[in-house]
Design a protein around this motif. Structure first.
Motif, PDB file in Angstrom:
ATOM      1  N   ASP A 167      21.294  20.168  42.454  1.00 30.32           N
ATOM      2  CA  ASP A 167      21.617  21.050  41.338  1.00 30.32           C
ATOM      3  C   ASP A 167      20.513  22.080  41.125  1.00 30.32           C
ATOM      4  O   ASP A 167      20.651  22.982  40.297  1.00 30.32           O
ATOM      5  CB  ASP A 167      21.918  20.273  40.070  1.00 30.32           C
TER       6      ASP A 167
ATOM      7  N   THR B  48      18.201  23.756  35.778  1.00 32.55           N
ATOM      8  CA  THR B  48      19.410  23.258  36.444  1.00 32.55           C
ATOM      9  C   THR B  48      20.563  23.058  35.465  1.00 32.55           C
ATOM     10  O   THR B  48      21.688  22.763  35.890  1.00 32.55           O
ATOM     11  CB  THR B  48      19.127  21.908  37.131  1.00 32.55           C
ATOM     12  N   LEU B  49      20.323  23.221  34.188  1.00 28.71           N
ATOM     13  CA  LEU B  49      21.303  22.829  33.176  1.00 28.71           C
ATOM     14  C   LEU B  49      22.638  23.579  33.227  1.00 28.71           C
ATOM     15  O   LEU B  49      23.681  22.996  32.913  1.00 28.71           O
ATOM     16  CB  LEU B  49      20.696  22.956  31.767  1.00 28.71           C
TER      17      LEU B  49
ATOM     18  N   PRO C  61      25.661  17.061  38.188  1.00 28.19           N
ATOM     19  CA  PRO C  61      24.895  17.962  37.327  1.00 28.19           C
ATOM     20  C   PRO C  61      24.847  17.503  35.867  1.00 28.19           C
ATOM     21  O   PRO C  61      25.537  16.564  35.452  1.00 28.19           O
ATOM     22  CB  PRO C  61      25.651  19.289  37.468  1.00 28.19           C
ATOM     23  N   PHE C  62      24.043  18.204  35.110  1.00 22.42           N
ATOM     24  CA  PHE C  62      23.838  17.924  33.693  1.00 22.42           C
ATOM     25  C   PHE C  62      25.166  17.806  32.943  1.00 22.42           C
ATOM     26  O   PHE C  62      26.061  18.634  33.098  1.00 22.42           O
ATOM     27  CB  PHE C  62      23.000  19.052  33.081  1.00 22.42           C
TER      28      PHE C  62
ATOM     29  N   GLN D 186      16.880  17.555  34.751  1.00 27.54           N
ATOM     30  CA  GLN D 186      17.902  17.717  33.722  1.00 27.54           C
ATOM     31  C   GLN D 186      17.390  17.347  32.330  1.00 27.54           C
ATOM     32  O   GLN D 186      17.997  17.706  31.323  1.00 27.54           O
ATOM     33  CB  GLN D 186      19.134  16.880  34.074  1.00 27.54           C
TER      34      GLN D 186
END
Length: 263
Positions: A45, A57-58, A86-87, A142
């Motif tokens: 990510d 990366t959020l 991912p987040f 994250q």
């Protein structure tokens, strides 16, 4: 190079053979990673920073991850492909299974999730569904807003013990690989020695079973890199040569060196 599996990576740990992991996001680079005989590709990510230009990366979505996983899958046949959830995509076991299924359908062989023992139920659920899991401890990007920035984790005794307990709990729940990011060398060694599963380090010293770097970092594309990065493009004749030199340095233990580590 034969097709890489979890079993072949476990055998490398048992035999004391280190292996290399590269984070990349598309077919052309994946093809070069395969030609350099690197065992594992992480579709990270981190594409939020490297590809999309975000400051974290959020913002990355499951759809983003599935797209790049499919791109990598089309570029190679032998490396094991691991894809980040991912987040915000695995807050419940049901959501985790749905998100992971999307990435497996896109071509991943394993998913990676950030967090400690609280992930145990999700790991067991994924395993029941036939989805192998890699967990990620230490500096988990994250959670950057919780940490208050990108800081080395596990430096005091209580935090170190908590990380050891998390690692053991994750393995007991069925995690098949573990990433340690930005932790003191001595703590990474303790965790690596205690676990039966392979441990992949990034900024975690030379004693882990494997190392991972982002493709753009090891090729010197990224303007500002972390302490744990080495530019393997310097002195290399090609991208493939740089990737091969990275793999060789991981395998022979010359990377990471002291200057890439935290105490």
């Amino acid at each position: 190079m034969s097709k890489v599996s979890i079993q072949s990576l476990l055998k490398k740990k048992q035999d004391g053979q280190k292996f290399a992991v590269v984070t990349c996001y598309e077919a052309s680079y994946a093809r070069l990673v395969e030609k350099a005989a690197i065992d594992v590709i992480l579709v990270g990510d981190s594409l939020g920073n490297v590809v999309q230009g975000n400051d974290s990366t959020l913002p990355v979505t499951v759809a983003d991850m599935a797209y790049h996983t499919a791109c990598v899958k089309r570029g190679c046949a032998q490396p094991m492909i691991m894809a980040d959830l991912p987040f915000g995509s695995y807050n419940t076991t049901e959501q985790c299974l749905e998100s992971a299924t999307s990435l497996m359908r896109a071509g991943a062989h394993m998913v990676k999730i950030e967090g400690g023992a609280w992930l145990a139920d999700s790991i067991r659920q994924l395993n029941r569904a036939g989805i192998p899991v890699c967990c990620h401890l230490g500096l988990t990007p994250q959670s950057v807003n919780v940490f208050g920035g990108y800081r080395v984790q596990g430096r005091d005794a209580a935090a170190a013990q908590a990380m050891i307990e998390d690692a053991l709990a994750l393995e007991a729940a069925g995690a098949m690989l573990l990433v340690l990011e930005c932790v003191p060398t001595s703590l990474a060694k303790q965790i690596t020695d205690k676990l039966h599963i392979p441990v992949i380090g990034i900024g975690a010293g030379p004693h882990t079973d494997a190392q991972v770097l982002v493709m753009h970092d090891l090729l010197g594309v990224t303007e500002k890199t972390a302490r744990f990065v080495r530019n393997f493009a310097e002195g290399s004749a090609s991208i493939e040569h740089a990737l091969s030199r990275y793999r060789e340095a991981v395998e022979d233990g010359s990377f990471p060196a002291e200057e890439h580590c935290f105490n």
